[in-house]
Design an enzyme around this catalytic site. Structure first.
Site, PDB file in Angstrom:
ATOM      1  N   HIS A 100       0.894  -1.157   0.000  1.00 40.29           N
ATOM      2  CA  HIS A 100       0.000   0.000   0.000  1.00 40.29           C
ATOM      3  C   HIS A 100       0.935   1.210   0.000  1.00 40.29           C
ATOM      4  CE1 HIS A 100      -2.320  -3.008   2.358  1.00 40.29           C
ATOM      5  NE2 HIS A 100      -3.395  -2.452   1.852  1.00 40.29           N
ATOM      6  N   ASP A 103       2.372   1.995   3.318  1.00 42.53           N
ATOM      7  CA  ASP A 103       3.353   1.050   3.890  1.00 42.53           C
ATOM      8  C   ASP A 103       4.754   1.499   3.505  1.00 42.53           C
ATOM      9  OD1 ASP A 103       1.121  -0.565   4.423  1.00 42.53           O
ATOM     10  OD2 ASP A 103       1.403  -1.685   2.561  1.00 42.53           O
ATOM     11  N   GLU A 268      -8.508 -13.987  -1.688  1.00 43.32           N
ATOM     12  CA  GLU A 268      -7.792 -14.202  -0.423  1.00 43.32           C
ATOM     13  C   GLU A 268      -8.471 -15.320   0.365  1.00 43.32           C
ATOM     14  OE1 GLU A 268      -6.385 -10.861   1.719  1.00 43.32           O
ATOM     15  OE2 GLU A 268      -6.713 -11.776   3.673  1.00 43.32           O
ATOM     16  N   HIS A 271     -10.563 -14.349   3.421  1.00 35.47           N
ATOM     17  CA  HIS A 271     -11.795 -13.643   3.046  1.00 35.47           C
ATOM     18  C   HIS A 271     -12.849 -14.640   2.552  1.00 35.47           C
ATOM     19  CE1 HIS A 271      -9.408  -9.658   2.192  1.00 35.47           C
ATOM     20  NE2 HIS A 271      -9.240 -10.119   3.420  1.00 35.47           N
ATOM     21  N   ASP A 309      -5.424 -13.615   9.192  1.00 34.08           N
ATOM     22  CA  ASP A 309      -4.267 -13.493   8.286  1.00 34.08           C
ATOM     23  C   ASP A 309      -3.081 -14.351   8.715  1.00 34.08           C
ATOM     24  OD1 ASP A 309      -5.550 -11.747   6.585  1.00 34.08           O
ATOM     25  OD2 ASP A 309      -4.630  -9.941   7.403  1.00 34.08           O
ATOM     26  N   ASP A 339      -0.366 -12.362   2.160  1.00 29.26           N
ATOM     27  CA  ASP A 339      -1.056 -11.370   2.998  1.00 29.26           C
ATOM     28  C   ASP A 339      -1.242 -12.038   4.362  1.00 29.26           C
ATOM     29  OD1 ASP A 339      -2.477  -9.354   4.068  1.00 29.26           O
ATOM     30  OD2 ASP A 339      -4.100  -9.345   2.601  1.00 29.26           O
TER      31      ASP A 339
HETATM   32  C1  XUL Z   1      -7.396  -6.721   4.232  1.00 27.38           C
HETATM   33  C2  XUL Z   1      -6.589  -7.127   3.090  1.00 27.38           C
HETATM   34  C3  XUL Z   1      -5.727  -6.072   2.507  1.00 27.38           C
HETATM   35  C4  XUL Z   1      -5.630  -6.144   1.027  1.00 27.38           C
HETATM   36  C5  XUL Z   1      -4.877  -4.977   0.420  1.00 27.38           C
HETATM   37  O1  XUL Z   1      -8.212  -7.715   4.718  1.00 27.38           O
HETATM   38  O2  XUL Z   1      -6.600  -8.271   2.692  1.00 27.38           O
HETATM   39  O3  XUL Z   1      -4.484  -6.131   3.110  1.00 27.38           O
HETATM   40  O4  XUL Z   1      -5.008  -7.311   0.608  1.00 27.38           O
HETATM   41  O5  XUL Z   1      -5.460  -3.762   0.760  1.00 27.38           O
HETATM   42 CO    CO Z   2      -5.536  -9.221   1.186  1.00 27.92          CO
END
Ligand code: XUL
Ligand code: CO
Length: 441
Positions: A100, A103, A268, A271, A309, A339
């Site tokens: 990001h 970061d 992800e 998620h 995560d 991630d």
């Molecule tokens: C948050 C997430 C983020 C994205 C990038 O849950 O996964 O870190 O990957 O903004």
């Molecule tokens: Co992510």
């Protein structure tokens, strides 16, 4: 330049019988598989936010890991992070990174100053990449969710000024991505969602989110960006309801707003499970719709309902993930971004390496297992046979559009009760086949 991790050398591949904690057991970066090295099949990426910035802070306590990189001034720390990141990538044979904007370099007094300081760091990274062209940017993104101005969202904020600020920030993050040769730009919803519909203009917020994405694409393409844009679905957290709930929701959104040409999905694992889907499900939805793009590799804890995560260590999930990746034709512009963060209690510098080794070995093994499953052929054959009724007779006629309801009714009346094209789903057998392939590797 002095090292940040002098006690840790380049992590060697030692094979599965090695007991050396600081060695790969499965990830052999230069092993040639189907004509290219394993590192190019897997395209591992380091996540700048977790690895270089995440110090274990949570809502119950301060950080446990030192991520100051020996510097207190923000400019010096941002530069030290770059040096440390390149050392970590080098020692772990990781070729890619993701960031990001914030970061890389934090916010300063004004947007102009923030942008100028970000430029310095991006230039510094560009220099490092020139010196070592094996290090590449997988994707960039903008942190348009942590500052208080984004409390109600960025693209979906009720404030048009916030929308404008987010656009300015994203423009700069796209510039950084282009400058560093990235072939991916991620939109993760952040605070694009709602807490209560009582105060929310849902329709306008959706329209505005699409407007922001269109403007981003228009700008990036005008600057010659030919990479992909990704949306990373997530159902909740931080908001109660995130607009990019899951892969299917995002696909509907892309279609509605005519954004399909430029956008792919960044799936992800954690998620997916928050959305009550498996990782494989989300990948399958993306793949079957021609929208598989990239992966944020991690895992959640099945007993916890939030985004933990964790570094991925579940071989079964990694295998089924890589099965989908192979079936999708492998990665093109995308890759496997970790991630993921070491647990708060895993706070030593060595833990950075141990956690990446665990995750990378898991995916290397998953890749091998997925290849073995495909070579074994029993799963694919089973599925093919299960749908055999669609390749001839009435099934083929339906697919070819040759019959309507009248003809189908006539067919059913004539045929009577269905018997011969119904067969067992054999779930248990198929799960046993996966185990059989996995444990004979
Ligand atoms: C948050 C997430 C983020 C994205 C990038 O849950 O996964 O870190 O990957 O903004
Ligand atoms: Co992510």
């Amino acid at each position: 330049m002095s090292e940040f991790f002098p006690e840790i050398g380049k992590i060697p591949y030692e094979g599965k019988d090695s007991k050396n904690a600081l060695a790969f057991k499965y990830y052999n970066p230069d092993e040639i598989i189907d004509g290219k090295p394993m590192r190019e099949h897997l395209k591992f990426a380091l996540s700048w936010w977790h690895t270089m910035g995440g110090d274990g802070t949570d809502m119950f306590g301060v950080g446990t890991a030192d991520k100051t990189w020996g510097q207190t001034a923000p400019e010096a720390r941002a530069k030290a992070k770059v040096d440390a990141a390149f050392e970590i990538m080098d020692k772990l044979s990781i070729d890619y990174f993701c960031f990001h904007d914030r970061d890389l370099s934090p916010e300063y007094g004004s947007l102009a100053e923030t942008n100028a300081k970000l430029d310095e760091i991006v230039d510094y990274i560009a220099e490092k990449m020139k010196a070592d062209p094996s290090k590449k940017l997988l994707w960039g993104t903008a942190k348009a969710f942590d500052h208080p101005r984004y409390m109600h969202g960025a693209g979906t904020s009720p404030s048009a000024d916030v929308f404008a600020y987010a656009a300015a920030q994203i423009k700069k993050a796209i510039d950084a991505t282009i400058k560093l040769g990235g072939k991916g730009y991620v939109f993760w919803g952040g605070r694009e969602g709602y807490e209560t519909l009582l105060n929310t203009n849902y329709g306008l917020e959706q329209d505005n989110m699409a407007r922001l994405l269109k403007l981003a694409v228009k700008y990036a393409r005008s600057k010659g960006y030919d990479g992909d844009f990704y949306i990373e679905p997530k159902p909740k957290e931080p908001t109660k309801h995130q607009y990019d709930f899951d892969a299917a929701t995002v696909l509907g959104f892309l279609k509605k707003y005519d954004l399909e040409k430029d956008f792919f999905l960044n799936i992800e694992a954690n998620h997916a499970t928050l959305a009550q889907h498996t990782f494989q499900h989300e990948l399958r939805v993306a793949r079957e719709n021609g929208k598989f793009g990239s992966i944020d590799a991690n895992q959640g804890d099945p007993l916890l309902g939030w985004d933990t995560d964790q570094f991925p260590t579940n071989i079964y999930d990694a295998t089924l993930c890589m099965y989908e990746v192979i079936k999708a034709g492998g990665f093109t512009n995308g890759g496997l971004n970790f991630d993921a963060k070491a647990r708060r209690g895993s706070f030593t510098p060595e833990d950075i390496f141990l956690s990446y080794i665990a995750g990378m070995d898991t995916f290397a093994l998953g890749f091998k297992a997925a290849r073995a499953l495909i070579a074994d052929g029993r799963l694919d054959k089973f599925v093919e046979d299960r749908y055999a009724s669609w390749t001839t007779g009435i099934g083929k006629d339906i697919i070819d559009g040759k019959v309507g309801f009248e003809e189908l009714e006539a067919y059913a009346l004539e045929k009577g009760e269905v018997t011969d094209s119904l067969s067992s789903g054999r779930q248990e057998l198929l799960e046993a086949i996966v185990n059989n392939v996995l444990f004979t590797l």
